[in-house]
Design an enzyme around this catalytic site. Structure first.
Site, PDB file in Angstrom:
ATOM      1  N   VAL A  17      42.137  31.359  39.016  1.00  0.00           N
ATOM      2  CA  VAL A  17      41.110  32.143  38.325  1.00  0.00           C
ATOM      3  C   VAL A  17      40.947  31.661  36.885  1.00  0.00           C
ATOM      4  O   VAL A  17      39.829  31.504  36.392  1.00  0.00           O
ATOM      5  CB  VAL A  17      41.431  33.656  38.376  1.00  0.00           C
ATOM      6  CG1 VAL A  17      40.420  34.461  37.570  1.00  0.00           C
ATOM      7  CG2 VAL A  17      41.446  34.151  39.821  1.00  0.00           C
ATOM      8  N   CYS A  18      42.059  31.372  36.215  1.00  0.00           N
ATOM      9  CA  CYS A  18      41.991  30.896  34.821  1.00  0.00           C
ATOM     10  C   CYS A  18      41.246  29.570  34.733  1.00  0.00           C
ATOM     11  O   CYS A  18      40.377  29.390  33.873  1.00  0.00           O
ATOM     12  CB  CYS A  18      43.389  30.735  34.234  1.00  0.00           C
ATOM     13  SG  CYS A  18      44.295  32.277  34.072  1.00  0.00           S
ATOM     14  N   THR A  19      41.572  28.642  35.621  1.00  0.00           N
ATOM     15  CA  THR A  19      40.892  27.347  35.611  1.00  0.00           C
ATOM     16  C   THR A  19      39.401  27.544  35.846  1.00  0.00           C
ATOM     17  O   THR A  19      38.577  26.938  35.145  1.00  0.00           O
ATOM     18  CB  THR A  19      41.505  26.407  36.673  1.00  0.00           C
ATOM     19  OG1 THR A  19      42.891  26.215  36.365  1.00  0.00           O
ATOM     20  CG2 THR A  19      40.793  25.062  36.701  1.00  0.00           C
TER      21      THR A  19
END
Length: 152
Positions: free
Chosen positions: A45-47
């Protein structure tokens, strides 16, 4: 307690992925700031969120706005992450003292040892004008940041 709209944004001094010191106060009077806390580099999700910002970078980093993305990763990890994903904006390390900036904004999850997904739009005077905090698995909507910036 999470920082709220109308609060003065807590200042911080963190190293970016190149080892340079970045202070929130450096932008006061010069630029609005989109301050984005995220859990960890190299996670799904962060990427996705950080690459979406990369793809829309002129909206979030220009003559009037500075994007600052903060995680609890080390600066070395952030450098490799930025190079791998082509992230050409400051990735700041809240690694040591671990979570100090994240705690100041009320977005550090003590039980996980990392920041949750908190975003703060800070005006040129250093006042928080918009914020959203999502849990670890919940991605944020970039169009909401853009709307908040347009309202400044």
């Amino acid at each position: 307690m999470t920082i709220a709209v109308g609060d003065k944004a807590p200042d911080f001094e963190l190293k970016n992925q190149h080892g340079q010191t970045v202070r929130l106060a450096d932008f006061r009077g010069e630029k609005n700031v989109v301050l984005l806390f995220y859990p960890f580099a190299f996670t799904g999700v962060c990427t996705g969120e950080l690459c979406a910002l990369r793809d829309e970078l002129p909206s979030f980093q220009n003559d009037d706005v500075q994007l600052l993305a903060v995680s609890n990763d080390s600066p070395f990890t952030l450098r490799v992450f930025a190079e791998k994903e082509g992230l050409d904006y400051p990735l700041l390390s809240d690694f040591w003292p671990h979570g100090e900036a994240s705690r100041a904004y009320g977005v550090f999850a003590e039980d996980k040892g990392c920041a949750v997904r908190g975003t703060f739009v800070i005006d040129k005077e250093g006042v928080v004008r918009w914020t959203i905090v999502n849990g670890l698995p919940d991605a944020r909507d970039l169009s909401e940041y853009a709307k908040a910036l347009q309202a400044l």
